[in-house]
Design a protein around this motif. Structure first.
Motif, mmCIF file in Angstrom:
data_model
loop_
_atom_site.group_PDB
_atom_site.id
_atom_site.type_symbol
_atom_site.label_atom_id
_atom_site.label_comp_id
_atom_site.label_asym_id
_atom_site.label_seq_id
_atom_site.Cartn_x
_atom_site.Cartn_y
_atom_site.Cartn_z
ATOM 1 N N ILE A 41 79.578 29.093 -106.968
ATOM 2 C CA ILE A 41 79.842 30.035 -108.061
ATOM 3 C C ILE A 41 78.945 31.262 -107.931
ATOM 4 C CG2 ILE A 41 79.723 30.369 -110.571
ATOM 5 C CD1 ILE A 41 80.520 27.442 -110.868
ATOM 6 N N ALA A 42 77.678 31.052 -107.519
ATOM 7 C CA ALA A 42 76.749 32.171 -107.340
ATOM 8 C C ALA A 42 77.225 33.111 -106.237
ATOM 9 C CB ALA A 42 75.351 31.645 -107.024
ATOM 10 N N ARG A 43 77.776 32.554 -105.173
ATOM 11 C CA ARG A 43 78.263 33.400 -104.074
ATOM 12 C C ARG A 43 79.428 34.260 -104.530
ATOM 13 N NH1 ARG A 43 78.648 28.958 -99.351
ATOM 14 N NH2 ARG A 43 80.391 28.452 -100.646
ATOM 15 N N TYR A 44 80.380 33.657 -105.241
ATOM 16 C CA TYR A 44 81.541 34.422 -105.686
ATOM 17 C C TYR A 44 81.161 35.424 -106.770
ATOM 18 C CZ TYR A 44 84.714 31.561 -102.954
ATOM 19 O OH TYR A 44 85.368 30.954 -101.922
ATOM 20 N N LEU A 85 80.041 43.169 -107.173
ATOM 21 C CA LEU A 85 80.142 44.340 -106.304
ATOM 22 C C LEU A 85 81.402 45.148 -106.583
ATOM 23 C CD1 LEU A 85 78.914 42.920 -102.864
ATOM 24 C CD2 LEU A 85 77.774 44.628 -104.276
ATOM 25 N N GLY A 86 82.427 44.507 -107.147
ATOM 26 C CA GLY A 86 83.667 45.211 -107.456
ATOM 27 C C GLY A 86 84.279 45.836 -106.216
ATOM 28 N N ASP A 87 84.686 47.105 -106.313
ATOM 29 C CA ASP A 87 85.316 47.784 -105.191
ATOM 30 C C ASP A 87 84.376 47.936 -104.011
ATOM 31 O OD1 ASP A 87 87.598 48.026 -106.691
ATOM 32 O OD2 ASP A 87 87.208 50.095 -107.322
ATOM 33 N N ARG A 88 83.063 47.892 -104.265
ATOM 34 C CA ARG A 88 82.096 48.039 -103.172
ATOM 35 C C ARG A 88 82.142 46.851 -102.213
ATOM 36 N NH1 ARG A 88 80.091 49.900 -107.749
ATOM 37 N NH2 ARG A 88 79.184 52.002 -107.860
ATOM 38 N N ALA A 89 82.726 45.741 -102.637
ATOM 39 C CA ALA A 89 82.816 44.570 -101.766
ATOM 40 C C ALA A 89 83.630 44.859 -100.517
ATOM 41 C CB ALA A 89 83.429 43.390 -102.524
ATOM 42 N N ALA A 90 84.520 45.868 -100.594
ATOM 43 C CA ALA A 90 85.347 46.215 -99.438
ATOM 44 C C ALA A 90 84.601 47.074 -98.424
ATOM 45 C CB ALA A 90 86.606 46.956 -99.896
ATOM 46 N N ASP A 91 83.438 47.597 -98.820
ATOM 47 C CA ASP A 91 82.653 48.405 -97.883
ATOM 48 C C ASP A 91 82.036 47.509 -96.826
ATOM 49 O OD1 ASP A 91 83.267 50.505 -99.495
ATOM 50 O OD2 ASP A 91 81.343 50.509 -100.569
ATOM 51 N N ALA A 92 82.042 47.978 -95.595
ATOM 52 C CA ALA A 92 81.520 47.186 -94.482
ATOM 53 C C ALA A 92 80.077 46.788 -94.704
ATOM 54 C CB ALA A 92 81.661 47.957 -93.166
ATOM 55 N N ILE A 149 73.199 42.869 -104.200
ATOM 56 C CA ILE A 149 72.915 42.705 -105.613
ATOM 57 C C ILE A 149 71.402 42.646 -105.806
ATOM 58 C CG2 ILE A 149 73.158 41.207 -107.611
ATOM 59 C CD1 ILE A 149 75.727 42.533 -106.887
ATOM 60 N N THR A 150 70.858 43.640 -106.463
ATOM 61 C CA THR A 150 69.435 43.691 -106.772
ATOM 62 C C THR A 150 69.283 43.916 -108.267
ATOM 63 O OG1 THR A 150 69.313 46.081 -106.456
ATOM 64 C CG2 THR A 150 68.931 44.695 -104.496
ATOM 65 N N LEU A 151 68.037 43.801 -108.772
ATOM 66 C CA LEU A 151 67.805 44.059 -110.187
ATOM 67 C C LEU A 151 68.185 45.486 -110.535
ATOM 68 C CD1 LEU A 151 66.797 43.059 -112.909
ATOM 69 C CD2 LEU A 151 64.471 43.674 -112.201
ATOM 70 N N GLU A 152 67.891 46.425 -109.636
ATOM 71 C CA GLU A 152 68.249 47.824 -109.876
ATOM 72 C C GLU A 152 69.763 47.990 -109.943
ATOM 73 O OE1 GLU A 152 68.327 51.711 -110.697
ATOM 74 O OE2 GLU A 152 66.606 50.348 -110.820
ATOM 75 N N PHE A 153 70.498 47.292 -109.059
ATOM 76 C CA PHE A 153 71.963 47.330 -109.078
ATOM 77 C C PHE A 153 72.478 46.821 -110.434
ATOM 78 C CE2 PHE A 153 76.056 45.287 -108.719
ATOM 79 C CZ PHE A 153 76.812 46.154 -107.956
#
Length: 219
Positions: free
Chosen positions: A186-189, A195-202, A207-211
């Motif tokens: 569940i943590a991986r998904y 990340l949303g649309d950013r997940a498609a970026d190579a 995921i950081t606290l700042e993110f």
């Protein structure tokens, strides 16, 4: 899919090279094979393998170079004890947590100490897995579903009760033992979803606290 509840301690009978990778033969001890068919999945130390041969009290499975590179199976030899669990069915009680049998990385036992009738373990995880390990969360160690007691950086602590020591290979662990780790799926998904649309970026942003703060998930 599996539950992380070990059904038997098996033993490696043979592991031999075949066509550039390996084939492993495992004695299954008390694990019943009557309901297992060729092509079914069996987790060996938390690694999902496909049964390609079935015999009385043993099965064989092929182990790819990818699996050998990212798990401890390549460390094993004849006589090594292994945790075994057949794939769950729709009627299997989910007493552990959902486990895929896809190992995320190899950790190392740092400390083993007795605590009354239980054992306390301290395990170092690969740095890239640390963000998925949380206190009171679930983690799979060599196929065994366990609850994390504490996390400091890449190091996490576990409490192992007597039943688990008896019914798994954890009783064999010593400082320096390498173990297969699978984090909570569940943590991986959840990370990918955040990340949303950013997940498609190579090179998708981690995921950081700042993110999390920028996107309203943290104060």
């Amino acid at each position: 899919m599996f539950t992380g509840l070990i059904r038997a301690i098996g033993e490696i009978e043979r592991i031999a090279p075949v066509g550039g990778d390996m084939r492993v033969r495992v004695r299954t001890a008390k694990l019943p094979l009557a309901d297992i068919a060729l092509g079914d999945s069996i987790a060996v130390n938390g690694v999902c393998l496909t049964a390609v041969e079935l015999d009385q009290g043993r099965f064989a499975a092929d182990v790819s170079r990818e699996t050998l590179a990212h798990t401890t199976l390549g460390d094993l030899g004849p006589g090594a004890r292994v945790n075994l669990e057949p794939a769950l069915t729709l009627s299997t009680p989910l007493g552990g947590h959902l486990v895929s049998g896809h190992v995320d990385g190899v950790g190392q036992v740092l400390e083993v100490r007795e605590d009354a009738r239980s054992w306390r373990l301290q395990i170092h995880a690969p740095a890239e897995l640390a963000r998925y390990i949380a206190p009171k969360g679930s983690i799979c160690v060599d196929g065994t579903s366990l609850t994390v007691n504490r996390v400091v950086g890449c190091v996490f602590d576990l409490n192992i009760v007597p039943h688990t020591l008896q019914e798994t290979i954890i009783g064999d662990y010593r400082a320096g033992t390498r173990v297969n780790l699978e984090v909570d799926l569940i943590a991986r998904y959840l990370e990918r979803l955040l990340l949303g649309d950013r997940a498609a970026d190579a090179g998708g942003e981690a995921i950081t606290l700042e993110f999390l703060r920028r996107h309203g998930f943290a104060g």
